[in-house]
Design a protein around this motif. Structure first.
Motif, short mmCIF file in Angstrom:
data_model
loop_
_atom_site.label_atom_id
_atom_site.label_comp_id
_atom_site.label_asym_id
_atom_site.label_seq_id
_atom_site.Cartn_x
_atom_site.Cartn_y
_atom_site.Cartn_z
N LEU A 145 0.77 -1.09 -0.11
CA LEU A 145 -0.01 0.12 -0.08
C LEU A 145 0.80 1.30 0.10
CD1 LEU A 145 -2.96 1.20 0.41
CD2 LEU A 145 -2.40 1.37 2.91
N PHE A 146 1.89 1.09 0.89
CA PHE A 146 2.84 2.54 1.05
C PHE A 146 3.57 2.51 -0.14
CE2 PHE A 146 1.98 4.42 4.93
CZ PHE A 146 1.15 3.30 5.62
N LEU A 147 3.92 1.71 -0.92
CA LEU A 147 4.97 1.67 -2.04
C LEU A 147 4.21 2.07 -3.09
CD1 LEU A 147 7.13 -1.60 -1.60
CD2 LEU A 147 7.92 0.95 -1.24
N LEU A 148 2.88 1.47 -3.30
CA LEU A 148 2.10 1.94 -4.49
C LEU A 148 1.57 3.49 -4.22
CD1 LEU A 148 -0.08 -1.20 -4.72
CD2 LEU A 148 1.48 -0.44 -6.45
N ALA A 149 1.44 3.73 -3.01
CA ALA A 149 1.02 5.15 -2.61
C ALA A 149 2.41 6.25 -3.39
CB ALA A 149 0.80 5.56 -1.39
N LEU A 150 3.53 5.60 -3.10
CA LEU A 150 4.72 6.35 -3.45
C LEU A 150 4.66 6.37 -5.05
CD1 LEU A 150 7.64 7.43 -2.99
CD2 LEU A 150 8.49 5.12 -3.08
N ASP A 151 4.36 5.38 -5.57
CA ASP A 151 4.54 5.44 -7.17
C ASP A 151 3.27 6.43 -7.65
OD1 ASP A 151 4.67 1.94 -8.30
OD2 ASP A 151 6.09 3.47 -7.43
N TYR A 152 2.21 6.55 -7.13
CA TYR A 152 1.13 7.46 -7.53
C TYR A 152 1.56 8.67 -6.98
CZ TYR A 152 -1.55 3.55 -9.59
OH TYR A 152 -1.90 2.50 -10.29
N ALA A 153 2.17 8.94 -5.93
CA ALA A 153 2.55 10.40 -5.58
C ALA A 153 3.74 10.98 -6.51
CB ALA A 153 3.10 10.24 -4.20
N ARG A 154 4.48 10.17 -7.03
CA ARG A 154 5.48 10.79 -7.78
C ARG A 154 4.68 10.97 -9.26
NH1 ARG A 154 10.14 6.19 -6.22
NH2 ARG A 154 8.86 4.56 -6.82
N ILE A 155 3.94 10.05 -9.69
CA ILE A 155 3.23 10.38 -10.82
C ILE A 155 2.50 11.76 -10.59
CG2 ILE A 155 1.17 9.79 -12.29
CD1 ILE A 155 2.00 6.79 -11.68
N ARG A 156 1.59 11.88 -9.74
CA ARG A 156 1.16 13.35 -9.50
C ARG A 156 2.28 14.39 -9.37
NH1 ARG A 156 -3.61 15.06 -6.65
NH2 ARG A 156 -3.51 17.37 -6.53
N TYR B 2 2.21 12.93 -0.85
CA TYR B 2 2.18 11.66 -0.40
C TYR B 2 0.87 11.13 0.16
CZ TYR B 2 3.55 6.99 1.20
OH TYR B 2 3.30 5.70 1.32
N VAL B 3 0.13 12.05 0.81
CA VAL B 3 -0.79 12.00 1.35
C VAL B 3 -2.21 11.79 0.19
CG1 VAL B 3 -2.95 12.89 2.87
CG2 VAL B 3 -0.60 12.92 3.64
N SER B 4 -1.82 12.44 -0.82
CA SER B 4 -2.94 12.50 -2.04
C SER B 4 -2.57 10.99 -2.57
CB SER B 4 -2.41 13.64 -2.67
OG SER B 4 -2.91 13.28 -4.19
N GLY B 5 -1.27 10.63 -2.62
CA GLY B 5 -1.00 9.21 -3.31
C GLY B 5 -1.84 8.29 -2.54
N LEU B 6 -1.77 8.47 -1.31
CA LEU B 6 -2.45 7.19 -0.49
C LEU B 6 -3.91 7.42 -0.51
CD1 LEU B 6 -0.64 7.53 3.21
CD2 LEU B 6 -1.13 5.37 1.77
#
Lengths: 693, 319
Positions: free
Chosen positions: B183-194, B207-211
């Motif tokens: 969950l935390f690693l996938l959130a990292l991916d999406y935070a980076r994309i954002r 990062y919170v947004s990614g989560l």
């Protein structure tokens, strides 16, 4: 250190076949135990009555006291010798906080009613630890004359510990070992080298096992109905009692210990080892020839096998049975027919691993896990290894009952050596331990892994509690002696070694040998004095390590300078010499000087074979008796030296490092490339994982 | 989900240089601890006839002789080199992802691949590094809590007499911990994309947004990840099957074949990971066509301006 005889250097000694001995049919039955015991599964206590008859084996001594082992008192508190030495941990298992155990003799009297309880006292013959209560002495009102006997009536209560150090309970699983007052061994003068007669009754130490006299046992075990019971010996009866319990009776002669187990959850698997179906005529013939015996002399007997398994591991029943049969077959063929009618194999409950991997007469505990039911874990032969090993103890501790306190190696070392051979015979040489995702591990790998180059501070021949640190007991009792025997076999050959082991077992079956007795058999069978060997590797502390100090081969050059010859004096210049060398090279008459320095880096001196391989020639062998620390070999010949190797047949299992035994003059990069590619692959994957998280 | 997976694979195929570059970079890094080990092993195994045993099978005895006596210091050197290079690999992931996302997002940019990659890597490096630290801390705390919770929940199973219960309890705990870490690693991916999409500067909010993005779309997000992980797992299985069943790599052709297979497996893994980044990016674009900008709060226009306070006598400008 004694001289190494040149005749020993080569591994084709003529073994003198020892005179064939028939197997003893019965032991000198010194003790008779009749015990009845009831288990209370709520308090985990045993309440027992024991009628013990002891015969004085001495021809000269009148014995006025009896010494008993009260092994369970080792688990009474943290002050016992056992707990102090172990720190509350054994075989990776910790003593449970509420898991204390003990044994109380509530009454002890002669058969004529004389109360001996007032004379009962605890003694500490090994370390003087007043808090240790694992040895008790009672004074007899009248000395037992030589050959005479005394009968005692003993009542006792034993509180079993939570499974620890081989015995105890876990939930409703019980493994009951060393649970009753057991006599020590009275050794008359002359027995095991004693100058005067006396009791041999050691305290229970963290690293020690047991020692007792042979005799007969008749035991009644009462447990709640619904419990499945297994025990030493043959079951002679069972009855249901009015109070909801059941009583099982067992009897066995010619044993020196009795253990039992109870668990309502056991799954029972039965099989029969058949001396005619499980052993082929060809196998009988081959072993008979190996041992120089007739087929009838090596013939085995049928044995009933009972396996008591945990329900979650019932799929492994056949593995246990097959392993037990492998042990019955190979140990029986090599050392002598298993003399008992039964064998019980126990699979301890989960959480009771401390009860596994142990041997008692006709009764062994193995150990497994649910995971081993399934691929690929079923390719790990832990079940087979432990079963074959524990059964192997029947032939050493069980029948050739050495004093495990004082000479543990005579049991553990011989059993470890025998286990390796039995596993190879049953499962092949390279994968006796496991075949797991392409990785194979055999007994030879385990032996090499266990040979510790840093182990230079203890002797094999030492009291079990004298090893420093205590954890070294495992290496010096199990593995190093096994390597000692493997190396001995390397020197004397398979046939002579087989005859040594057979003769030793036959001669000392139902006896109490010591190390010197084993050495004497080796000398007798081989016709050689092997004292020089055992002095170094059993009584000494050093290690075996031979290596190649240096190896080079280069073109021989014509000499420069002034030379006298019958024709006069000539001077050879550098130019002349170079020209001569070129001519020789062009004519294909080049010669090479090869020099190899072999070193003895370890303190143990053994004769070794050194193999040399020259270009285009078969391998040649030289020998070195190991005197001094180096030996230089020089050659001048038309061929270059390709490689040199010490002990090319790997007969010296004791050598702590085989990698330094040889030298190639042209390195081969393939081994490093093969391994490095895997290492690189592993690291590359790791970095890809981390780098792309 | 399948559309994103397809797009991810297409993006990775279109930008194959990403795969080659990353494979080469981590391979170069891997050579750092591998080279001294090769030298050590070659010196010992190459000169010893006993060393040839490893050409037939893994030989535990040779391995132990090597590590116990022939270069005990080699193990220490090996571990240090691995640890150092691993730290570099971990830190360089921030650079790598910046490069990947920049390349994916700059299809219309005619500048060279390397220019785009390094531009993105450098531009986003510190921000992605901060995101990674946040993800790491979060994952550590969360997995610790989950592990403790699972241990408590599965205790009856562990304490029961039913032996498979212990294994099931362990498997359940490990699975829960892995899902939490994922969950935390996938959130990292999406935070980076954002961050790559809107160039935001507040990493905590990103990062919170990614989560939040992941938690609101658990099935799709995990589905995409599991699809690619399954491919990676298949690569591992194929390699293990080869190692188990192929003859030992005892000849030079066999060793070369093994190395080739190993590098193909690593290349495959890199391609899969790059594809997964592409698929996640596509999914993010699809789910949030116009990213909500991270707006720094400004004073409201409706609030009347404050009357200026009278200057203190000292502040009055003398006429």
């Amino acid at each position: 250190m004694r001289r190494v005889r040149p005749a020993v250097l080569l591994a084709f000694l003529v073994a003198v076949p020892a005179a064939a001995q028939s197997l003893p049919e019965a032991s000198d039955r010194v003790v008779d135990y009749r015990i009845s015991v009831a288990l209370d599964p709520v308090t985990h206590k045993l309440t027992g009555r024991e009628t013990l008859t002891w015969r004085n084996p001495s021809a000269t001594d009148a014995v006025s006291e009896l010494q008993f082992h009260l092994y369970l008192n080792a688990f009474k508190n943290t002050k016992s010798t056992f707990m102090k030495e172990s720190g509350g941990q054994l075989r990776g298992v910790d003593m449970a906080a509420d898991g204390w155990g003990w044994i109380d003799i509530t009454s002890i009297a002669t058969s004529s009613g004389e109360d001996l309880k007032p004379t009962l006292a605890f003694i500490q013959p090994d370390d003087g630890n007043r808090d240790d209560q694992t040895v008790a002495v009672v004074a007899l009102p009248e000395a037992v004359l030589p050959g005479g006997s005394v009968t005692l009536e003993i009542a006792f209560v034993s509180k079993l510990p939570r499974v620890f150090a081989r015995t105890g309970y876990e939930d409703d699983f019980y493994l009951v070992g060393q649970w009753f007052p057991k006599l020590g061994v009275y050794e008359p003068a002359g027995m095991r080298g004693r100058e005067t007669g006396g009791w041999n009754c050691h305290q229970f130490h963290a690293s020690s096992e047991f020692y007792a006299d042979f005799g007969t046992y008749a035991v009644e075990i009462t447990v709640p109905a619904g419990y499945v019971v297994g025990a030493t010996g043959e079951r002679t009866g069972e009855r249901a009692n009015a109070n909801g319990t059941k009583t099982y009776t067992y009897a066995q002669a010619d044993i020196h210990d009795f253990a039992w187990t109870a668990d309502p959850d056991y799954v029972v698997a039965k099989a029969k080892f058949s001396a005619t179906e499980d052993v082929t005529p060809a196998e009988y013939g081959r072993i008979a020839k190996l041992l120089g015996r007739t087929v009838d002399e090596v013939r085995l007997a049928d044995v009933d096998i009972t396996v008591l398994l945990q329900p979650s591991r019932r799929q492994q029943a056949q593995r246990h049975i097959d392993a037990a049969k492998a042990g019955l077959k190979w140990y029986g063929l090599w050392y002598g027919r298993y003399p008992y009618k039964t064998l019980t194999v126990v699979d301890p409950a989960p959480g009771a691993a401390g009860a596994g991997g142990m041997e008692y007469p006709t009764f062994i505990t193995a150990g497994s896990a649910w995971l081993f039911n399934y691929w690929p874990f079923d390719r790990i032969r832990a079940v087979e290894e432990v079963t074959v090993h524990e059964f192997g103890h029947q032939f050493w501790y069980g029948m050739v009952a050495n004093n495990e306190f004082e000479e543990a190696w005579l049991d553990e070392g011989l059993t470890t050596y025998s286990t390796g051979k039995a596993m190879v015979a049953a499962y092949g040489p390279d994968a006796t331990i496991m075949e797991f995702l392409g990785l194979t591990m055999g007994d030879r790998d385990v032996s090499r892994a266990s040979n510790d180059p840093a182990a230079r501070y203890n002797r094999v021949l030492a009291k079990a509690w004298d090893y420093t640190p205590p954890g070294d007991y495992g290496f010096y009792s199990y593995y190093k002696p096994s390597l000692v025997l493997g190396t001995l076999e390397g020197y004397i050959g398979e046939q002579a070694m087989a005859r040594v082991m057979r003769t030793y077992h036959e001669r000392w079956r139902f006896g109490h040998p010591r190390s010197e007795d084993f050495f004497a058999v080796v000398n007798e069978v081989t016709g050689q004095d092997w004292g020089w060997y055992f002095d170094q590797v059993i009584r000494g502390t050093d290690v075996v390590d031979y290596d190649i100090g240096s190896a080079r081969t280069r073109a021989a050059r014509t000499g420069l300078g002034v030379f006298d010859s019958p024709g006069g004096r000539t001077t050879v210049s550098e130019k002349d010499a170079a020209a001569k060398d070129d001519d020789a090279s062009r004519a294909g008459k080049q010669r090479y000087e090869s020099v190899v320095v072999v070193r003895r880096s370890g303190g143990v001196r053994l004769p070794v074979v050194v193999a040399f391989k020259f270009e285009g020639k078969p391998v040649e062998r030289e020998t070195w008796d190991g005197r001094g620390t180096t030996k230089t070999f020089r050659f001048e010949r038309p061929e270059k030296l390709e490689w040199v190797e010490i002990d090319p047949d790997r007969r010296i299992a004791l050598d702590v490092n085989w990698l330094n035994n040889g030298r190639r003059l042209e390195p081969d990069a393939r081994p490093a490339a093969s391994w490095t590619s895997r290492w690189l692959f592993l690291i590359h994957n790791l970095f890809v994982t981390l780098g792309l998280l | 989900m399948t559309a994103s997976i397809r797009e991810g694979l297409r993006a990775a195929a279109r930008h194959q240089k990403l795969t080659w570059l990353l494979w080469a970079w981590y391979g170069l890094l891997a050579l750092v601890p591998a080279f001294p080990v090769w030298r050590w092993w070659n010196q010992v195994l190459g000169a010893s006839p006993e060393g040839a045993a490893v050409l037939r099978r893994f030989d535990l005895g040779v391995f132990l002789d090597l590590t116990r006596t022939e270069g005990v210091g080699g193990l220490g050197l090996m571990s240090t080199a691995v640890a150092a290079a691993a730290a570099i690999a971990l830190v360089s992931s921030a650079f790598a992802f910046g490069g990947i996302l920049e390349v994916f997002g700059a299809d219309d940019d005619r500048r060279s691949f390397m220019h785009r990659f390094f531009r993105g890597g450098g531009h986003f490096f510190w921000r992605f590094l901060r995101l990674a630290i946040m993800a790491g801390v979060g994952a550590l705390l969360a997995t610790g809590a989950v592990s403790a919770l699972m241990t408590a929940l599965t205790k009856p199973l562990v304490d029961s007499e039913w032996e498979p219960g212990w294994y099931l309890a362990s498997a359940a705990t490990v699975t829960a911990v892995l899902i939490t870490a994922a969950l935390f690693l996938l959130a990292l991916d999406y935070a980076r994309i954002r961050v790559a999409r809107d160039d935001s500067r507040s990493m905590l909010k990103a990062y919170v947004s990614g989560l939040g993005f992941v938690l609101r779309r658990l099935f799709m997000v995990y589905g995409i990840a599991i699809a690619f992980l399954a491919v990676e797992a298949a690569l591992v299985v194929i390699y293990l099957a080869y190692e188990t069943n192929a003859p030992a790599a005892g000849t030079w052709p066999a060793i070369a074949a093994l190395i080739l297979l190993q590098q193909l497996a690593v290349l495959g893994r890199v391609f899969v990971r790059v594809s997964m980044a592409g698929a996640e990016r596509h999914f993010h674009l699809t789910a949030l066509p116009t990213p909500v900008p991270v707006v720094v709060a400004e004073p409201s226009a409706l609030v009347a301006p404050l009357s200026p306070l009278p200057a203190s006598p000292q502040e009055q400008i003398p006429t």
